[in-house]
Design a protein around this motif. Structure first.
Motif, PDB file in Angstrom:
ATOM      1  N   UNK A 138       1.173  -1.066  -0.087  1.00 38.76           N
ATOM      2  CA  UNK A 138      -0.271   0.077  -0.318  1.00 38.76           C
ATOM      3  C   UNK A 138       0.805   1.128   0.077  1.00 38.76           C
ATOM      4  N   UNK A 139       1.012   1.946  -0.981  1.00 36.45           N
ATOM      5  CA  UNK A 139       1.289   2.939  -0.817  1.00 36.45           C
ATOM      6  C   UNK A 139       0.979   4.470  -1.671  1.00 36.45           C
ATOM      7  N   UNK A 140       1.469   5.610  -1.229  1.00 35.68           N
ATOM      8  CA  UNK A 140       0.815   6.873  -1.627  1.00 35.68           C
ATOM      9  C   UNK A 140       0.820   7.240  -2.613  1.00 35.68           C
ATOM     10  N   UNK A 141       0.320   8.178  -3.760  1.00 35.78           N
ATOM     11  CA  UNK A 141       0.511   8.542  -5.235  1.00 35.78           C
ATOM     12  C   UNK A 141       0.007  10.117  -3.681  1.00 35.78           C
ATOM     13  N   UNK A 278       3.314  11.205  -8.864  1.00 38.78           N
ATOM     14  CA  UNK A 278       3.962   9.332  -8.785  1.00 38.78           C
ATOM     15  C   UNK A 278       3.586   9.217  -7.584  1.00 38.78           C
ATOM     16  N   UNK A 279       3.746   7.709  -7.322  1.00 39.08           N
ATOM     17  CA  UNK A 279       4.445   7.360  -5.884  1.00 39.08           C
ATOM     18  C   UNK A 279       4.931   7.841  -5.165  1.00 39.08           C
ATOM     19  N   UNK A 280       5.159   8.244  -5.046  1.00 38.77           N
ATOM     20  CA  UNK A 280       5.902   9.285  -3.692  1.00 38.77           C
ATOM     21  C   UNK A 280       7.375   8.643  -3.486  1.00 38.77           C
ATOM     22  N   UNK A 281       7.357   7.094  -2.908  1.00 40.37           N
ATOM     23  CA  UNK A 281       8.716   6.372  -3.081  1.00 40.37           C
ATOM     24  C   UNK A 281       9.438   6.006  -4.243  1.00 40.37           C
TER      25      UNK A 281
END
Length: 385
Positions: A138-141, A278-281
């Motif tokens: 689960x990621x943060x965009x 985009x995806x912050x990572x």
């Protein structure tokens, strides 16, 4: 002669059972090349690296398969997800689960009108042989904003071109263009300015804009009334939907796409983009890689929490190889259960897991259990360490 025939018979029998149970099957893994820290190619060694890459190869091995790898860029990934192009058995890529993609993977037997209300379309699937694994991350965009404004001449070139397009379109909804489209015009504009060949205030017929690119600079009075901001994101990314939510009274947002995160980070850090979505990572890792490679600084401002999106990632699997989808999913669960996934996470990420990710890890760590009925048939998970 008899020995030779017996040997052939044994080989045939072994090959049959190996193929039946997947041991002799070779899985083709399509590995994304530009999404660190999940999956990418190390520029020094040329080897595939990343958290997802390690998960994919370990899970395929646990499931009892051999594998080969093929590089996948954003364009190939988009074609695979939308049309099922290429013969990948597994897409090793941070792919967000969306309802539209799920519909594209599965023929829905429900009432087409009800499906259309929920998902937005009732079209037939374009890639019915594909399916998602369970959610594995689960990621943060979101986005990052440049800490300083782009060069004034560069900005003037961008605004000039956007003004021309607005005038020629005459109210028609513009399509999302490649960011390079604007970069090229801004570069040409800057070169003209440096030579003292400043654009005039003359306004020509709009049809002339289809000729020599430089002629578009004559539309001096066609510049938009609002300050233009280029909002860049990688083609095929679900974050593109978030880009269109940008709204400000004094700013005209212009979404544009880039072919890779490598190019997106370079464009952003060199002052060509106002925002990089985009995806912050992935954004952070791509910017760090650019800084390390170029030696330039890249100071950014992070998006506020209210602008972040929720990105549930899963792997996309083909049904070409029988039983592979089930075996791969079971192997993934085993990696959560025996803490292999935790070890891989700690080895890749320095930060602590978010509350959402902690919950996901706990949910996926289902007990291994005990088989109550003995069976001579092979376990669906294949090899589980």
């Amino acid at each position: 002669m008899r020995f030779f025939l017996c040997l052939c018979f044994v080989v045939i029998i072994q090959s049959f059972f190996a193929a039946r149970h997947g041991a002799a099957e070779e899985i083709t893994i399509g590995v994304r090349v530009d999404t660190p820290p999940f999956a990418s190619i190390d520029r020094d060694s040329g080897a595939y690296v990343g958290y997802f890459y390690k998960i994919c190869t370990e899970a395929v091995t646990r499931a009892g398969y051999q594998f080969n790898e093929e590089p996948v860029d954003a364009t190939k990934r988009n074609a695979f997800l939308t049309k099922g192009d290429d013969d990948f058995d597994l897409l090793c890529d941070p792919t967000t689960i969306t309802l539209s993609r799920m519909e594209n993977f599965a023929a829905l037997d429900a009432d087409p009108e009800k499906v259309a209300k929920v998902i937005g379309t009732s079209s037939e699937p374009n890639a019915p042989h594909l399916d998602y694994s369970q959610i594995v991350f689960v990621a943060n965009g979101g986005y990052v904003t440049a800490s300083k404004a782009p060069d004034a001449v560069w900005q003037a070139g961008i605004e000039e071109q956007v003004g021309v397009e607005e005038k020629v379109a005459e109210g028609v909804e513009p399509s999302v263009k490649n960011c390079k489209h604007y970069f090229d015009y801004a570069k040409a504009y800057a070169e003209k300015e440096s030579k003292g060949d400043a654009p005039s205030d003359q306004t020509n017929n709009a049809d002339d804009a289809e000729g020599e690119p430089f002629i578009t600079f004559r539309y001096r009075r066609a510049a938009p009334s609002k300050a233009v901001k280029l909002l860049g994101y990688v083609v095929g990314s679900t974050i593109g939907e978030k880009v269109f939510e940008f709204s400000a009274d004094t700013i005209k947002p212009v979404p544009c796409t880039l072919p890779s995160h490598t190019e997106a980070a370079a464009a952003f850090c060199s002052g060509k983009l106002h925002r990089y979505y985009g995806d912050l990572d992935i954004i952070r890792a791509s910017i760090a890689d650019y800084v390390d490679k170029s030696g330039d600084e890249c100071n950014v401002q992070n998006a506020p929490d209210k602008d972040l999106t929720y990105e549930p990632y899963a792997f996309v699997i083909s049904s070409r190889v029988p039983e592979f989808q089930e075996r791969f999913a079971c192997a993934l669960y085993s990696m959560f259960e025996d803490k292999s996934m935790e070890q891989l996470f700690q080895g890749q990420f320095s930060a602590q897991k978010s509350t959402f990710l902690e919950t996901l890890f706990a949910i996926n760590s289902i007990p291994s259990g005990r088989r109550e009925v003995s069976s001579s048939s092979p376990h669906v998970c294949g090899i589980v360490r």
